[in-house]
Write a protein that holds these residues in place. Sequence first.
Motif, PDB file in Angstrom:
ATOM      1  N   UNK A  27      -9.300  26.214 -39.934  1.00  7.39           N
ATOM      2  CA  UNK A  27      -9.344  24.934 -39.214  1.00  7.39           C
ATOM      3  C   UNK A  27      -9.646  25.129 -37.723  1.00  7.39           C
ATOM      4  N   UNK A  28     -10.354  24.151 -37.138  1.00  8.82           N
ATOM      5  CA  UNK A  28     -10.708  24.237 -35.725  1.00  8.82           C
ATOM      6  C   UNK A  28      -9.746  23.430 -34.858  1.00  8.82           C
ATOM      7  N   UNK A  29      -8.867  22.646 -35.510  1.00 10.41           N
ATOM      8  CA  UNK A  29      -7.876  21.861 -34.760  1.00 10.41           C
ATOM      9  C   UNK A  29      -6.583  21.805 -35.563  1.00 10.41           C
ATOM     10  N   UNK A  30      -5.454  21.657 -34.851  1.00 13.30           N
ATOM     11  CA  UNK A  30      -4.175  21.436 -35.514  1.00 13.30           C
ATOM     12  C   UNK A  30      -3.992  19.940 -35.706  1.00 13.30           C
ATOM     13  N   UNK A  31      -3.248  19.554 -36.745  1.00 14.02           N
ATOM     14  CA  UNK A  31      -3.025  18.137 -37.051  1.00 14.02           C
ATOM     15  C   UNK A  31      -1.637  17.702 -36.572  1.00 14.02           C
ATOM     16  N   UNK A  43      -1.821  12.814 -29.570  1.00 14.18           N
ATOM     17  CA  UNK A  43      -3.189  12.978 -30.084  1.00 14.18           C
ATOM     18  C   UNK A  43      -3.128  13.442 -31.525  1.00 14.18           C
ATOM     19  N   UNK A  44      -4.072  12.938 -32.334  1.00 15.90           N
ATOM     20  CA  UNK A  44      -4.040  13.295 -33.752  1.00 15.90           C
ATOM     21  C   UNK A  44      -4.472  14.747 -33.993  1.00 15.90           C
ATOM     22  N   UNK A  75       1.011  14.439 -45.821  1.00 16.70           N
ATOM     23  CA  UNK A  75       1.642  13.187 -45.382  1.00 16.70           C
ATOM     24  C   UNK A  75       0.590  12.316 -44.690  1.00 16.70           C
ATOM     25  N   UNK A  76      -0.271  12.956 -43.895  1.00 11.52           N
ATOM     26  CA  UNK A  76      -1.368  12.227 -43.253  1.00 11.52           C
ATOM     27  C   UNK A  76      -2.245  11.529 -44.295  1.00 11.52           C
ATOM     28  N   UNK A 128      -4.720   7.428 -46.366  1.00 14.84           N
ATOM     29  CA  UNK A 128      -5.601   7.207 -47.511  1.00 14.84           C
ATOM     30  C   UNK A 128      -4.864   6.643 -48.717  1.00 14.84           C
ATOM     31  N   UNK A 129      -3.585   6.274 -48.528  1.00 18.20           N
ATOM     32  CA  UNK A 129      -2.830   5.661 -49.618  1.00 18.20           C
ATOM     33  C   UNK A 129      -2.511   6.611 -50.764  1.00 18.20           C
TER      34      UNK A 129
END
Length: 477
Positions: free
Chosen positions: A40-44, A87-88, A303-304, A309-310
Motif C-alpha cells: 500500500x502507498x497510504x495508511x487508512x 484525513x482518510x 470496517x471502512x 460500501x454497506x
Amino acid sequence: MPAYAYVFLLCYFSPSYAPKRMERQIGMAIKFLLPEDRIPTAWYNVAADLPTPPPPPLHPGTLEPAGPQDLAPLFPMGLIMQEMSSDRMIDIPDEVREIYRLWRPTPLIRAARWEKTLGTPAKIYFKYEGVSPAGSHKPNTAVAQAYYNKKEGITKLTTETGAGQWGCALSLACQMFNMECLVYMVKVSYFQKPYRRSMIRVWGAEVIPSPSDTTASGRAILAQDPDSPGSLGIAISEAVEVAAGRDDTHYALGSVLNHVLLHQTVIGQEAIEQMELAGAYPDAVIGCVGGGSNFAGIAFPFLGQNLKKGKKTRLIAVEPAACPSMTKGCYAYDYGDTAKLTPLVKMDTLGHDFIPADIHAGGLRYHGMAPLLSHTYHLGLVEAQSVLQTDAFAAGVSFARSEGIIPAPESSHAIAAVKRLADECKESGDEKTILFNMSGHGHFDMAAYDAYLDGKLEDYAYPEERIKAAMKNLPKL
Ligand SMILES: *Cc1c(COP(=O)(O)O)cnc(C)c1O
C-alpha cells in the motif's frame, strides 16, 4: 530393471492412481501473493469514516484536551499529526515502503488442511504477519516510528516490552535508521524469554529488566515490592521518564495509540486485495487483542468497507480471559501507565495499577485497549470475545499440526475464536468465509508450548472483585 520397479511404475501410472496424483499436483490455490509494487502507498485512517469522532486524550495535569504541544516531549510532530488526523488516507513515505519490501506484502493463505481437520464447511483464510524479521506485525509501525523520529533529528528511542516482540521490532527499526534504542523489558519476561532479549541485543539495543533502579518510577516500585515481577504499565513509566528528561530522546509505543493502529492498516488493505484474488469476501474478520493494533490493522480497512460500501463483515476482537479489558473492563478515562505520566485516554480498562496474571500470551497483558478500537466497540461496530489460555493453546496446536506454522500464543487466541465460529458452521451447515490475522509465529514461546503439552498450563479468569477494586482508582473527572 528389477521387478519391484515395474510394480511401482505400474501402480504409479495405473488409471486408478492417476486422478489422485493429478488432484494433488494441481490442487486448489491456497496461497495468495501480491507483487512488491502492491505494498500500500497510504495508511487508512478509519476515524475519517466513523459517525462520531473518538473522545480526545486529556492532559494529566489540567484534564483539558491535550494539544500537539503536550505530546511533543515524547513524540515527533509527524506522528503527533497522524495521532490527531481526520484525513482518510495518509501517504507512506518511500523510505518506509523501501524497508517494508523486506517482508511485505505478506502472504494470505487458505487454511484448507485445517478446515478438513475441523470438518467445517467454513472457508478459513489467514494473513500471515510472522514473515517479518522480528516474527510479528510489530515492525510495520516500528519502522514508521523510527523514520519520523529520525527525520526530526531524534537520535535515541526508549520503549517498554512485555514478551519481547515490540522490543525486537523497535531495535530492528532503530538499527535500520542508525539510531540508538533502550528497551525496558518486564522483569518476568526478561527471565522467561531470554532469546527475545538476545535478539534485541543483536539488533544493537540496550535491554534492562523493569522495574529497575535506573529511573525514579522504577525505584518507587522496588521500594514497595523488591520482588515485583513488573508490568507493561511500570515499564512504560520508566521508558517515558527517560525520554521526557532528554532532548535527543523520544519514546515509542508498540500499540494502543491512533498512529500505531494507522500504520498497521497495511495488513487489511493487502488482505482486501488478496481476498479478491481468492475470489472471496470475509463474513467475519478475527484477530487477537492486546493493545488492539494487529486486530485494528486487519479489521479497520474492512470496517471502512462496512461503513462506505454497506458490507456486513463481523469484526471480532479476541482477548484472554485473564486480561479482559473489552469484555469485563470499564470504558473510562484512565492513565496509560502505572506512574500516571501519560495523558488520560478514554478506553476499555482494567485500571492503570493492573498487574496481570502470569499467562503465556505476554503480548496480551496490557491493562487498556486502544481508544480508537474501544470507541468503535462502543459504537457497536466491532465485537469482542474472550478465550481461556488452554483453549488458545489447544487451537494453536491443532492449527500447527494441519498448517505447519506454529502460531504465537497471542495469535492462538484468534485461532481459538476462529475454531468456535467454524464449529458453529459445522452445526448449522453454513459455508461462512472467515479471515483471521496470524499476528506472529511462536518460535520463541516454546517453553509455553512445553507447559501446555505437559499439562501444566492453568486457566485463569480475572476476578470481578479485582476489577471493581481497580475501578476505584480510576482518575476522577
Ligand atoms: C504484541 C503482539 C500482539 C498484541 O498486540 P496488539 O497491539 O493487540 O496487536 C499480538 N500478537 C503478537 C504476535 C504480538 O507480538
